[in-house]
Design a protein around this motif. Structure first.
Motif, short mmCIF file in Angstrom:
data_model
loop_
_atom_site.label_atom_id
_atom_site.label_comp_id
_atom_site.label_asym_id
_atom_site.label_seq_id
_atom_site.Cartn_x
_atom_site.Cartn_y
_atom_site.Cartn_z
N ASP A 1 0.30 1.91 -51.31
CA ASP A 1 1.37 2.43 -50.46
C ASP A 1 0.81 3.15 -49.24
O ASP A 1 1.10 4.33 -49.00
CB ASP A 1 2.27 3.40 -51.25
CG ASP A 1 2.90 2.72 -52.45
OD1 ASP A 1 3.11 3.38 -53.47
OD2 ASP A 1 3.16 1.50 -52.37
N PRO A 2 0.04 2.46 -48.45
CA PRO A 2 -0.59 3.10 -47.28
C PRO A 2 0.45 3.47 -46.23
O PRO A 2 1.48 2.80 -46.11
CB PRO A 2 -1.53 2.02 -46.76
CG PRO A 2 -0.91 0.73 -47.19
CD PRO A 2 -0.26 1.00 -48.50
N VAL A 3 0.13 4.50 -45.47
CA VAL A 3 1.01 4.90 -44.36
C VAL A 3 0.28 4.65 -43.05
O VAL A 3 -0.94 4.53 -43.01
CB VAL A 3 1.41 6.39 -44.48
CG1 VAL A 3 2.22 6.62 -45.73
CG2 VAL A 3 0.19 7.30 -44.43
N ALA A 4 1.06 4.62 -41.98
CA ALA A 4 0.48 4.41 -40.66
C ALA A 4 -0.01 5.74 -40.11
O ALA A 4 0.61 6.78 -40.32
CB ALA A 4 1.50 3.79 -39.72
N LEU A 5 -1.12 5.68 -39.38
CA LEU A 5 -1.65 6.85 -38.68
C LEU A 5 -1.48 6.59 -37.19
O LEU A 5 -1.73 5.49 -36.72
CB LEU A 5 -3.13 7.02 -39.02
CG LEU A 5 -3.82 8.30 -38.58
CD1 LEU A 5 -3.30 9.50 -39.36
CD2 LEU A 5 -5.34 8.18 -38.77
N ASP A 6 -1.07 7.60 -36.45
CA ASP A 6 -0.92 7.40 -35.02
C ASP A 6 -2.27 7.11 -34.37
O ASP A 6 -3.28 7.71 -34.75
CB ASP A 6 -0.35 8.67 -34.37
CG ASP A 6 1.12 8.85 -34.68
OD1 ASP A 6 1.59 9.99 -34.61
OD2 ASP A 6 1.77 7.84 -35.00
N PRO A 7 -2.32 6.23 -33.38
CA PRO A 7 -3.57 6.02 -32.65
C PRO A 7 -4.05 7.33 -32.05
O PRO A 7 -3.25 8.24 -31.78
CB PRO A 7 -3.18 5.03 -31.54
CG PRO A 7 -1.92 4.40 -32.00
CD PRO A 7 -1.23 5.39 -32.87
N GLY A 8 -5.36 7.44 -31.87
CA GLY A 8 -5.93 8.65 -31.28
C GLY A 8 -7.37 8.79 -31.71
O GLY A 8 -7.97 7.86 -32.25
N LYS A 9 -7.90 9.97 -31.48
CA LYS A 9 -9.31 10.22 -31.83
C LYS A 9 -9.37 11.01 -33.12
O LYS A 9 -8.68 12.03 -33.27
CB LYS A 9 -9.98 10.99 -30.69
CG LYS A 9 -10.10 10.15 -29.43
CD LYS A 9 -10.97 10.78 -28.39
CE LYS A 9 -11.04 9.86 -27.18
NZ LYS A 9 -11.88 10.38 -26.12
N TYR A 10 -10.22 10.56 -34.01
CA TYR A 10 -10.33 11.17 -35.32
C TYR A 10 -11.80 11.29 -35.73
O TYR A 10 -12.63 10.49 -35.28
CB TYR A 10 -9.60 10.33 -36.38
CG TYR A 10 -8.11 10.26 -36.19
CD1 TYR A 10 -7.54 9.32 -35.35
CD2 TYR A 10 -7.26 11.17 -36.84
CE1 TYR A 10 -6.17 9.26 -35.16
CE2 TYR A 10 -5.88 11.12 -36.66
CZ TYR A 10 -5.35 10.16 -35.82
OH TYR A 10 -3.98 10.11 -35.64
N THR A 11 -12.05 12.23 -36.63
CA THR A 11 -13.35 12.23 -37.29
C THR A 11 -13.31 11.13 -38.34
O THR A 11 -12.39 11.09 -39.16
CB THR A 11 -13.62 13.58 -37.96
OG1 THR A 11 -13.68 14.58 -36.95
CG2 THR A 11 -14.92 13.55 -38.73
N VAL A 12 -14.27 10.23 -38.30
CA VAL A 12 -14.29 9.17 -39.31
C VAL A 12 -15.60 9.20 -40.08
O VAL A 12 -16.62 9.72 -39.58
CB VAL A 12 -14.12 7.75 -38.70
CG1 VAL A 12 -12.88 7.63 -37.87
CG2 VAL A 12 -15.33 7.31 -37.94
N VAL A 13 -15.54 8.69 -41.30
CA VAL A 13 -16.75 8.40 -42.04
C VAL A 13 -16.76 6.89 -42.23
O VAL A 13 -15.83 6.32 -42.83
CB VAL A 13 -16.78 9.11 -43.41
CG1 VAL A 13 -17.99 8.65 -44.23
CG2 VAL A 13 -16.83 10.62 -43.21
N LEU A 14 -17.77 6.26 -41.66
CA LEU A 14 -17.94 4.82 -41.81
C LEU A 14 -18.87 4.59 -42.99
O LEU A 14 -19.99 5.12 -43.02
CB LEU A 14 -18.58 4.20 -40.57
CG LEU A 14 -17.85 4.34 -39.24
CD1 LEU A 14 -18.67 3.65 -38.13
CD2 LEU A 14 -16.47 3.73 -39.29
#
Lengths: 483, 447
Positions: free
Chosen positions: B219-232
């Motif tokens: 049940d994933p939700v959408a995240l608004d586009p933008g800049k985020y801290t990510v862990v790849l």
């Protein structure tokens, strides 16, 4: 048929070991490649490869094995291995594979051509490329000028326990020109013809008609001009794409989406699946009423044209999208059985040693009626983009972002200044529904894509997407540089 | 020639010797590569494709003065060998001179032994072995009401390079891989494993890892586009570094000026916590100790503590640019120049879970898809997330997210990152996870 006795041995061995169906393919290919770079020959290669494979269906599961050695002992080993693999697979077989009958055929086919490439000396071929590359490299500001040509000859013999015996000889040729301009903090390039060259079925006439020399200077000048051109603006605008760019758009957002094995989840872990699920067949609005797309495996000149595919199905012409509605898929004998559609002759392997699978064939957007220059008439503000530079789409073929080599501002119906780094993005059905005009037959070209990747182990395939320049309304442009 | 086994070293060397002896060229190079490659593919918890291919290629480069020609074949009888040698010679004769061509390399010492490169059980694995692994995977999936798609692969390879100047190399190896995409009703999760020895891969453990991601991202939700801290995670890091290898770590783009390394040797180009090197001998990797000209492969520091140090060279570019040959030639003819094949990102101090604990609001990306180059000089790429994207809130993974498109400069991103500990092999690279701040997601998709 050449290898008739060998093929029969393979089929007999597989059948005697329990295969309910088997086919054997014997193939030979010869690939010639010449590349020149900055006045020098950077590569000349002449590569041949021959071998055979056996595909066996046992208890509802496939097995496939291949080898480069064509001897009786090796034929027996490979046929047995194909059956053993199928038996092992049958232990994890789900509902089981079955095949739609397609008939059995005894036939031969050869690609028609005008100029046999063998009649053109290596010297002449090299000189042809050097002349064009010299013209590119003579443009001030060009760092690298490259030109190349490919000549691909393939012989195939196919036999099946259905009784088919089919021999085909295919000839495909292509060439391209590349101009790279390196600036202080920027790199720009142009390729011609189109995105990666002109690749079609036929002989050396395909290379000659590419007109590399005649367009070389222009391509070089455009690459240099791009270094100092204005950046493509961002926003929502009307968009006209060149025919070769439409070709890649078709490839990624229609061709791949309508490969039935993808729809059924057979490529799920790698190339992905498709949003165009079976429940949408016959009802889904894929594009505007202008959009008619046909997979025509008989299309003259098109890069994927032949008479039979690699599981012995005759090449056909099948509509995929008609008046904007989804009406078909590219299917093979096993997937067609699942989905209740007909196979159109789209199952191919890269070479004798690989398993045949559904590949994009000749997926053509039928031309419209608008002369190219008139596509601009009704555009107050927009961008004309030509020739691909980058392409990316999600694994269900929905969210895409493409970049082109060169753009032009369109203002009040007129093509204006050059724009660099033009890009656009969208969601597949929304994008194709925004199509409101397609160029006429005079501007339509069967553009070849010589290097489509799919499958595990990876296979490259040669496909075609015939297209004319096309207009789309209200598209997001200038993406990718916002950060 | 053996029928029931792949060609052995003696048979391959005999072919190579025959080719060298029959050549009339001034110099001749012969590259032979033989392989037994098997792969079992599955989807919807059943095996739908399973293949096995045996092939052997002979690649001959003939040199006449400063002219070269290359021909290749897999027809390895006496007539086939003779034909390919003659074709290479004829092409060389008709080719044009390249004054920069330095001739073929001569023999040299220094080829490292890689004793763990070959595992006999992997090389001869039967189809039942792969099918059994698939069965283990599907059992895990059924327990969790999921289905899986992926593959199990084993292979046996031999490569030999020899030339008329006395170079003679031979290397035998095995390799294996398990690839799993776990699929739920509206989510998916990914896991992979690679090893020279199939026995080192645990299908059930990998299946549980993929299944957990599919379950946790339900049940994933959408995240608004933008800049985020990510862990790849490593499969995503591998794609990013793979692009750097292609566009900028080789001598050809370096010389052209199109590489991000051009004109910047000795300068800081990424964070000082980033060290990227090419290391064919890494114990987790799948390297070959010599290149395709038979030159001993060197370990090369590409970027060290953020500073651009070197690109890789073959004999052509080493001579042209006056640099030592690092042993990174690709098979001839090679119009694209040398390239690193065994890139390693040195690990940092903290494990991935500890890095996540510090993140107030961010995104965990398991895998990426369809990355393409938007701008070569700026190393801007675009691509999609795939098979397990998660929201991180106050140090915890809280829910699944719908997939997103990103546009990001690789080099810029490596200037604002933290590299995790615990590198793993992902295809032919060895990389850990990486945290990147202000990572740009530009749009989303429907799933």
């Amino acid at each position: 048929m050449q290898f008739d006795a060998e093929a029969q041995r393979a089929l007999d061995t597989a059948a005697s070991l329990g295969a309910q169906y088997a086919d054997a393919r014997f193939g030979e290919s010869r690939d010639e490649h010449i590349e020149v770079r900055n006045g020098l020959v950077s590569a000349i290669s002449d590569s041949d490869s021959a071998g055979f494979s056996v595909r066996a269906l046992v208890d509802g599961a496939w097995g496939f094995a291949s080898s480069a050695t064509v001897t009786n002992e090796e034929i027996d080993r490979v046929a047995k291995l194909a059956v053993d693999i199928a038996r092992a697979s049958a232990k994890v077989k789900g509902q089981g594979i079955s095949l739609l009958p397609v008939g059995s055929f005894t036939d031969t086919y050869k690609t028609p051509f005008e100029i046999d490439p063998a009649s053109v000396t290596l010297n002449d071929r090299v000189s042809h490329l050097l002349a064009a590359e010299r013209e590119v490299s003579a443009v001030k500001g060009i760092t690298v000028g490259r030109a190349w040509m490919d000549i691909w000859r393939t012989k195939k013999s196919f036999a099946s326990t259905d009784g088919s015996r089919i021999e085909q000889e295919l000839l495909q040729c292509g060439s391209a020109l590349h101009a790279l301009a390196v600036g202080e903090s920027d790199v720009q390039d142009r390729m011609f013809p189109g995105t990666g060259g002109l690749y079609q079925t036929g002989g050396y006439e395909i290379i000659k008609k590419a007109n590399l020399l005649e367009n070389a200077r222009r391509i070089g000048e455009e690459a240099v001009a791009l270094l100092t051109a204005e950046q493509c603006p961002s926003g929502t605008m009307d968009l006209i794409l060149s025919g070769d760019q439409v070709s890649l758009q078709i490839h990624e957002s229609i061709g791949h989406a309508l490969e039935l094995d993808r729809v059924l989840g057979w490529e799920a872990n790698f190339s992905g699946t498709s949003f165009a699920t079976l429940d949408k067949l016959g009802t889904f609005r894929y594009g505007s009423e202008h959009v008619n797309v046909v997979c025509d495996m008989t299309c003259p000149l098109a890069l994927a044209t032949y008479k039979y595919d690699d599981e012995g199905t005759p090449a056909k012409s099948v509509y995929l999208i008609r008046d904007g509605k989804l009406v078909g898929y590219m299917a093979g004998r096993d997937t067609a059985q699942v989905a209740g559609v007909e196979p159109g002759g789209c199952v191919r392997a890269e070479y004798w040693g690989r398993l045949p699978m559904i590949r994009i064939g000749n997926v053509n957007l039928e031309p419209g009626s608008v002369p190219f220059e008139n596509l601009f008439d009704d555009v107050k503000q927009g961008i004309y983009m030509e020739s691909n530079r980058s392409w990316s789409i999600d694994d269900k073929r929905l969210n895409f972002q493409f970049g082109c080599q060169i753009g032009y501002e369109i203002k009040d119906g007129k093509k204006g200044k050059i724009l660099k780094n033009p890009t656009y993005a969208g969601m597949t059905p929304t994008f194709w529904r925004s199509c409101d005009a397609i160029g006429n037959a005079a501007s339509w070209v069967p553009w070849g894509t010589p290097n489509c990747g799919k499958g595990e182990p990876l296979q490259t395939a040669r496909s075609c997407q015939g297209a004319a320049p096309t207009r789309f309304r209200g598209v997001e442009v200038g993406v990718g540089y916002e950060h | 020639m053996s029928i029931n086994a792949m060609l052995d070293r003696g048979e391959l060397e005999a072919i190579v010797n025959q080719a060298l002896q029959s050549s009339k060229a001034d110099e001749t190079e012969v590259l032979i590569s033989a392989g037994d490659e098997s792969l079992t593919r599955y989807t919807h918890n059943f095996i739908h494709e399973s293949v096995s291919e045996r092939n052997c290629h002979l690649n001959v480069r003939a040199v006449i003065g400063k002219k070269t020609g290359v021909a290749s074949t897999n027809k390895l009888d006496a007539a086939g060998i003779s034909d390919v040698v003659q074709r290479a010679f004829d092409i060389a004769r008709l080719s044009t001179e390249d004054k920069n061509f330095p001739g073929l390399p001569g023999p040299s010492e220094g080829v490292v032994d890689l004793p763990d490169a070959f595992d006999a059980d992997t090389a001869t694995a039967a189809p039942e072995v792969r099918a059994s692994s698939v069965l283990e995977i599907t059992k895990v999936m059924r327990l969790h009401n999921l289905y899986a798609a992926g593959y199990v692969a084993t292979r046996h390879d031999c490569v030999g390079v020899a030339n008329s100047k006395g170079v003679k190399r031979f290397f035998e190896s095995s390799d294996s891989a398990i690839n799993i995409k776990a699929i739920g009703s509206n989510s998916s999760g990914y896991a992979e494993g690679f090893a020279r020895a199939f026995g080192e891969l645990d299908a059930a453990v990998l299946a549980e890892r993929a299944a957990k991601k599919a379950i946790d991202s339900k049940d994933p939700v959408a995240l608004d586009p933008g800049k985020y801290t990510v862990v790849l995670e490593p499969p995503a890091v591998r794609e990013f570094l793979g692009y750097l290898s292609w566009i900028g770590f080789g001598a050809q783009p370096f010389e052209e000026g199109s590489s991000f390394m051009s004109g910047r040797i000795g300068q800081k180009i990424v964070g000082d916590n980033v060290t990227i090197r090419d290391d064919f001998a890494h114990p987790l990797g799948d390297g070959i100790p010599f290149d395709f000209e038979g030159v001993p492969r060197q370990k090369v520091g590409l970027i060290e503590n953020g500073i651009a140090r070197s690109v890789v060279y073959d004999s052509y570019y080493a001579a042209k640019l006056g640099h030592a040959n690092t042993g990174h030639a690709l098979p001839a003819p090679n119009p694209d120049g040398p390239m690193p094949l065994n890139v390693v990102l040195d690990p940092g101090a903290r494990e991935q879970q500890d890095i996540i604990k510090d993140i107030k609001h961010g995104v965990l990306v398991s895998r990426t898809w369809y990355i393409r180059l938007v701008d070569q000089k700026k190393t801007i790429i675009t691509g999609m997330t795939r098979d397990g994207v998660f929201l991180i809130e106050r140090g915890h993974i809280t829910r699944g997210l719908k997939n997103m498109r990103f546009n990001e400069s690789i080099i810029d991103a490596l200037g604002r990152c933290e590299v995790a500990a615990m590198p793993v092999r992902s295809e032919n690279l060895v990389v850990p996870a990486v945290r990147i701040d202000d990572f740009h997601f530009s749009s989303g998709t429907e799933f």
